[in-house]
Write a protein that holds these residues in place. Structure first.
Motif, PDB file in Angstrom:
ATOM      1  N   ARG A 163       0.831  -1.208   0.000  1.00 24.66           N
ATOM      2  CA  ARG A 163       0.000   0.000   0.000  1.00 24.66           C
ATOM      3  C   ARG A 163       0.863   1.255   0.000  1.00 24.66           C
ATOM      4  N   THR A 164       0.244   2.355  -0.354  1.00 23.96           N
ATOM      5  CA  THR A 164       0.893   3.652  -0.289  1.00 23.96           C
ATOM      6  C   THR A 164       1.210   3.987   1.159  1.00 23.96           C
ATOM      7  N   LEU A 207       2.150  10.048   3.906  1.00 24.04           N
ATOM      8  CA  LEU A 207       2.002  11.066   2.863  1.00 24.04           C
ATOM      9  C   LEU A 207       0.750  11.909   3.096  1.00 24.04           C
ATOM     10  N   ARG A 221       0.271  13.009  -1.884  1.00 20.67           N
ATOM     11  CA  ARG A 221      -0.162  11.719  -2.432  1.00 20.67           C
ATOM     12  C   ARG A 221      -0.856  11.919  -3.763  1.00 20.67           C
ATOM     13  N   VAL A 241       0.311  10.363  -7.329  1.00 17.67           N
ATOM     14  CA  VAL A 241      -0.585   9.478  -8.085  1.00 17.67           C
ATOM     15  C   VAL A 241      -0.800  10.050  -9.485  1.00 17.67           C
ATOM     16  N   LYS A 293       6.259   5.318  -7.919  1.00 19.54           N
ATOM     17  CA  LYS A 293       5.876   4.239  -7.018  1.00 19.54           C
ATOM     18  C   LYS A 293       6.794   4.188  -5.794  1.00 19.54           C
ATOM     19  N   SER A 328       8.321   6.851  -4.490  1.00 21.69           N
ATOM     20  CA  SER A 328       7.931   8.003  -3.668  1.00 21.69           C
ATOM     21  C   SER A 328       6.638   7.743  -2.903  1.00 21.69           C
ATOM     22  N   LEU A 329       5.744   6.964  -3.497  1.00 19.00           N
ATOM     23  CA  LEU A 329       4.491   6.606  -2.828  1.00 19.00           C
ATOM     24  C   LEU A 329       4.702   5.557  -1.735  1.00 19.00           C
ATOM     25  N   GLY A 330       5.855   4.907  -1.745  1.00 20.28           N
ATOM     26  CA  GLY A 330       6.132   3.862  -0.747  1.00 20.28           C
ATOM     27  C   GLY A 330       5.742   2.481  -1.214  1.00 20.28           C
ATOM     28  N   GLU A 331       5.319   2.354  -2.475  1.00 18.84           N
ATOM     29  CA  GLU A 331       4.888   1.064  -3.005  1.00 18.84           C
ATOM     30  C   GLU A 331       6.061   0.217  -3.476  1.00 18.84           C
ATOM     31  N   TRP A 352       8.031   1.298   4.356  1.00 17.21           N
ATOM     32  CA  TRP A 352       7.651   2.494   5.102  1.00 17.21           C
ATOM     33  C   TRP A 352       7.268   2.193   6.538  1.00 17.21           C
TER      34      TRP A 352
END
Length: 112
Positions: free
Chosen positions: A23-24, A28, A33, A37, A70, A72-75, A80
């Protein structure tokens, strides 16, 4: 419309057709976020266009943009969450430490 995917009890993964997807990162802020995205979707569209045009350099650039968004989103990239829990992305949930939870979570999460 399809139902929302299951989320593991620790909130780290979505379960889609029995497979774990990270998951994200919850740290964020909403605007950050949303911006990431948006960049991810733009990069995916650029990749599709580059593939259709058979432009190898543009495909690689778009793939790098997707990966950066992805990450940067933590995916992708470093996890994280704290602690030493292993990262188990893209694995079938039934083959992970979430197997017992999945068995009681419902048949919607497991593939047929």
């Amino acid at each position: 419309m399809s139902a929302e995917p299951l989320v593991t009890p620790d909130g780290r993964y979505l379960v889609v057709r029995g497979r774990l997807w990270r998951r994200t990162a919850p740290r964020l802020e909403g605007a950050t976020r949303a911006s990431l995205v948006h960049e991810l979707m733009e990069a995916r569209r650029a990749k599709k266009t580059a593939l259709a045009a058979d432009d190898a350099a543009a495909v690689e650039d778009a793939r790098a943009r997707v990966d950066a968004a992805k990450t940067s989103l933590g995916e992708r990239g470093p996890v994280w969450w704290g602690g030493d829990a292993p990262d188990e992305p893209r694995r079938m949930a039934r083959n992970t430490r979430y197997a017992a939870w999945l068995a009681t979570a419902g048949s919607d999460a497991a593939p047929s």
